[in-house]
Enzyme design. Sequence first.
Site, short mmCIF file in Angstrom:
data_model
loop_
_atom_site.label_atom_id
_atom_site.label_comp_id
_atom_site.label_asym_id
_atom_site.label_seq_id
_atom_site.Cartn_x
_atom_site.Cartn_y
_atom_site.Cartn_z
N LEU A 133 11.41 -19.96 -5.00
CA LEU A 133 10.34 -19.19 -4.34
C LEU A 133 9.03 -19.29 -5.13
O LEU A 133 9.04 -19.23 -6.36
CB LEU A 133 10.77 -17.72 -4.27
CG LEU A 133 9.81 -16.79 -3.53
CD1 LEU A 133 10.03 -16.86 -2.03
CD2 LEU A 133 9.99 -15.36 -3.98
N ASP A 142 0.84 -1.21 0.00
CA ASP A 142 0.00 0.00 0.00
C ASP A 142 0.87 1.26 0.00
O ASP A 142 1.95 1.27 0.59
CB ASP A 142 -0.89 -0.04 1.26
CG ASP A 142 -2.09 0.88 1.13
OD1 ASP A 142 -2.29 1.47 0.05
OD2 ASP A 142 -2.82 1.02 2.12
N HIS A 193 2.99 3.27 -9.06
CA HIS A 193 2.87 1.82 -9.30
C HIS A 193 4.16 1.28 -9.96
O HIS A 193 4.59 0.18 -9.66
CB HIS A 193 1.66 1.52 -10.18
CG HIS A 193 0.36 1.87 -9.51
ND1 HIS A 193 0.09 1.54 -8.21
CD2 HIS A 193 -0.74 2.55 -9.96
CE1 HIS A 193 -1.13 1.98 -7.88
NE2 HIS A 193 -1.65 2.61 -8.93
C1 FPP Z 1 -1.77 0.19 -3.46
O1 FPP Z 1 -1.33 1.50 -3.52
C2 FPP Z 1 -1.27 -0.62 -4.54
C3 FPP Z 1 -2.03 -1.20 -5.52
C4 FPP Z 1 -3.49 -1.02 -5.60
C5 FPP Z 1 -1.46 -2.00 -6.57
C6 FPP Z 1 -0.22 -2.78 -6.28
C7 FPP Z 1 0.58 -2.80 -7.50
C8 FPP Z 1 1.92 -2.71 -7.57
C9 FPP Z 1 2.81 -2.71 -6.41
C10 FPP Z 1 2.55 -2.55 -8.89
C11 FPP Z 1 3.00 -3.73 -9.59
C12 FPP Z 1 2.70 -5.05 -9.02
C13 FPP Z 1 3.33 -6.16 -9.42
C14 FPP Z 1 3.00 -7.47 -8.79
C15 FPP Z 1 4.36 -6.12 -10.44
P1 FPP Z 1 -2.39 2.64 -3.66
O2 FPP Z 1 -2.48 3.03 -5.09
O3 FPP Z 1 -3.69 2.23 -3.06
O4 FPP Z 1 -1.73 3.76 -2.81
P2 FPP Z 1 -2.45 4.95 -2.00
O5 FPP Z 1 -3.23 4.29 -0.90
O6 FPP Z 1 -1.31 5.74 -1.51
O7 FPP Z 1 -3.31 5.68 -2.98
#
Ligand code: FPP
Length: 232
Positions: free
Chosen positions: A129, A18, A35
């Site tokens: 893994l 997050d 992201h």
């Molecule tokens: C939460 O941050 C994250 C996500 C909804 C997506 C997770 C995706 C990645 C880490 C990118 C790529 C993933 C892989 C497996 C290659 P948020 O956007 O909710 O953050 P915020 O709460 O600060 O808005």
Amino acid sequence: MSQTLVNPVPQHIAIIMDGNGRWAQERNLPRLAGHNAGAKAVERTLKAAQKAGVKCLTLYAFSTENWSRPKDEIEGLFNLLEQTLDRYTQDAAKHGLRLLVSGEKEPLPSAILEKIAYSVKSTEHNTGLTLNLALNYGARQEIVHAVNALLAAGKQQISMQDISQHLYQPQLPEPELIIRTSGEERLSNFLLWQAAYSELYFSPVLWPDFNEQEFEKALSDYRTRRRRFGAL
Ligand code: FPP
């Protein structure tokens, strides 16, 4: 002060990644830049987990609730996932990585579904893994999916073991440790069944800043915890 490490290294760690959006916002960048940086943190974490001897990582990549985000962000996230799947599949043999994907296939784009099927198939015999990507994942949906599978098989009475055996990845051990970054302290529909006895670790670090040191911190904290599973 050094603390006694009472627990072995966990076999299975699950992570709610997050804070990508906030990381980007702090830099006046578009959310997708967050992201992208998050995808780099995924690579660092995979390496750290391998090094620590963890057998399985479940990463919450896209929740069933994430469909309510702007279309551009969803498209960008899926592009990033496709690229990541391609890269991991190409490199998987080298690192022994085995890929699993957990979640509902409907309504994922067919291009992603084909990539997933190919990646899962071509890495199935790897013994390093296990990376279990939670994609279009929701824990309540997973439990409903298990119950429906049992009803379809004609079950009249359902036991806890039946449900455990009909989750998306019944062969995986339950995660001993669940990490959430960015200072938020909740499970957000992640692994609700499997988390019954998981230790929870909340890191203030935004996911794109997560690194080996933060991973080690979570691991050491976990290793000092007394796990009682309801007993004294
Ligand atoms: C939460 O941050 C994250 C996500 C909804 C997506 C997770 C995706 C990645 C880490 C990118 C790529 C993933 C892989 C497996 C290659 P948020 O956007 O909710 O953050 P915020 O709460 O600060 O808005």
